[in-house]
Design an enzyme around this catalytic site. Structure first.
Site, PDB file in Angstrom:
ATOM      1  N   ASP A  85       0.876  -1.166   0.000  1.00  0.00           N
ATOM      2  CA  ASP A  85       0.000   0.000   0.000  1.00  0.00           C
ATOM      3  C   ASP A  85       0.922   1.227   0.000  1.00  0.00           C
ATOM      4  O   ASP A  85       1.357   1.704   1.050  1.00  0.00           O
ATOM      5  CB  ASP A  85      -0.895  -0.015   1.244  1.00  0.00           C
ATOM      6  N   GLU A 178       0.883   2.814  13.293  1.00  0.00           N
ATOM      7  CA  GLU A 178      -0.088   2.747  12.210  1.00  0.00           C
ATOM      8  C   GLU A 178      -1.243   1.932  12.770  1.00  0.00           C
ATOM      9  O   GLU A 178      -1.314   0.733  12.591  1.00  0.00           O
ATOM     10  CB  GLU A 178       0.547   2.109  10.970  1.00  0.00           C
ATOM     11  N   GLU A 187     -11.368  -2.900  14.538  1.00  0.00           N
ATOM     12  CA  GLU A 187     -10.178  -3.692  14.855  1.00  0.00           C
ATOM     13  C   GLU A 187      -8.928  -2.811  14.907  1.00  0.00           C
ATOM     14  O   GLU A 187      -7.841  -3.219  14.499  1.00  0.00           O
ATOM     15  CB  GLU A 187     -10.002  -4.828  13.845  1.00  0.00           C
ATOM     16  N   HIS A 327      -5.336   0.062   1.065  1.00  0.00           N
ATOM     17  CA  HIS A 327      -5.876  -1.231   1.465  1.00  0.00           C
ATOM     18  C   HIS A 327      -7.072  -1.083   2.409  1.00  0.00           C
ATOM     19  O   HIS A 327      -7.823  -2.029   2.618  1.00  0.00           O
ATOM     20  CB  HIS A 327      -4.786  -2.087   2.122  1.00  0.00           C
TER      21      HIS A 327
END
Length: 387
Positions: A85, A178, A187, A327
């Site tokens: 990505d 991240e 999540e 993504h």
């Protein structure tokens, strides 16, 4: 429904943190490409603390499907997808390399380090020391990667939950992570970042990134809704519409063609990671979407933007349908009704977002919307569950 939009490699990624100020970010791909053959496989995006539950001591070939749920970030494919990505990974690389004053000679904590790509960037930028905390079995591979790239004296990989480990230092100057998930909060590992911030970050320390915002728009999507939702009305001649109701409650993560967008976009929530509390991730926000053409609306679409405001020049990226694909894609929430809307008419409502009480990994969404238009007059409440 979805078609990948073609974006110019040298485009600017733009988003609106509020309705009056537009901020433009350089495309992350504008700088040098990630070097191949560096021995770095990828980096973990959003792990939750349950990932520590697998008992194996290293990445094994016999991992079961049950283990996958709890320790999915031990699988190399996820890291490969995230490293590839380019918007995501190059933005972090550019932030670190182009703003070395934030990193050089500083103690850095990498929360959810995965294979350690962010830690490696920081070490190369001159960090005094980097503590890379990774809960999954990928921590073992991260140690090998660090050694293979000659940074063992600068990067210390610590395997465990951020809430349970002890750092060899009382404080850190920078926290980088991240942590974002689908829909920004699904999540995600934001709570872990906030825990680390409260426990270890020095006064005046830096959190990277420090701002995130959630946005909403509306789309026409008749073909895909017919295929995925209305399909259940008649399956080989049998009524399975009871499944349709459940299917409507599951937001779809996919890439939306910008040509499907019918309304403007509105800011739902801005989060300041350097100041917010954990409870701020639960919220109710009003919205007003204005139709930009005569069309039909089948779904609302949520996406998020991330920014690094401590940089010399503001940097960040957007996951919106008008920006280069990531993504994370976008999150599509299908409506029970097909809304016939005319240019200038408005959809008004509120969206409530909160972690599921039984499983904080999951997200519960309550959507209230109304349209009082020439051809459609409707007011409805729908519930969604991201699982």
């Amino acid at each position: 429904m979805t078609k990948n939009s073609n974006h110019n490699e040298n485009e600017f990624i733009s988003f609106e943190p509020n309705q009056n100020t537009k901020i433009r970010f350089e495309d992350a791909d504008e700088e040098e490409e990630v070097a191949e053959g560096s021995g770095v496989a990828g980096e973990e995006a959003a792990q939750d603390e349950s990932m520590c539950d697998a008992e194996a001591s290293d990445v094994a070939d016999d991992t079961t499907s049950a283990d996958y749920y709890f320790d999915s970030y031990s699988h190399f494919g996820i890291h490969e997808e995230m490293l590839k990505d380019v918007v995501r990974t190059k933005t972090y690389q550019n932030v670190i390399y182009q703003n070395k004053f934030l990193i050089k000679d500083k103690i850095v904590l990498d929360v959810g380090a995965g294979t350690g790509i962010l830690s490696l960037f920081c070490a190369k930028a001159g960090a005094a020391h980097v503590y890379a905390v990774e809960c999954s079995q990928m921590a073992d591979m991260a140690k090998e990667i660090v050694k293979a790239n000659g940074f063992s004296d600068v990067i210390t990989v610590l395997k465990g939950k951020i809430e349970e480990i002890e750092l060899p230092t009382p404080k850190v100057d920078v926290i980088i992570s991240e942590w974002m998930g689908y829909f920004l909060l699904f999540e995600n590992m934001l709570d872990s970042v906030l825990y680390a911030r409260n426990k270890w970050l020095v006064d005046g320390g830096v959190v990277l990134p420090d701002k995130a915002s959630l946005h909403l728009t509306a789309i026409e999507d008749s073909e895909y809704k017919e295929d995925k939702i209305e399909f259940w009305n008649s399956v080989y001649g049998f009524d399975m519409s009871c499944i349709k109701k459940k299917a409507m409650m599951e937001p779809l993560v996919d890439t939306v063609d910008q040509n499907q967008i019918v309304t403007d976009s509105r800011l739902l929530k801005t989060m300041d990671i350097s100041k917010m509390s954990s409870g701020d991730a639960s919220f109710t926000a009003p919205f007003k979407l204005v139709a930009q053409r005569n069309d039909y609306i089948h779904a609302l679409v949520a996406y998020f933007d991330v920014s690094f405001t401590m940089c010399h020049k503001l940097q960040g990226f957007s996951t919106g349908p008008k920006s280069r694909a990531t993504h994370w894609k976008q999150t599509v929430l299908y409506l029970e009704d097909v809304l016939t809307i005319c240019e200038g008419e408005t959809i008004t409502g509120t969206m409530s977002v909160s972690p599921n009480k039984k499983n904080p990994r999951d997200i519960d969404i309550k959507l209230c919307y109304s349209l009082n238009g020439q051809h459609s007059k409707i007011s409805r409440t729908q519930h969604y569950k991201m699982r």
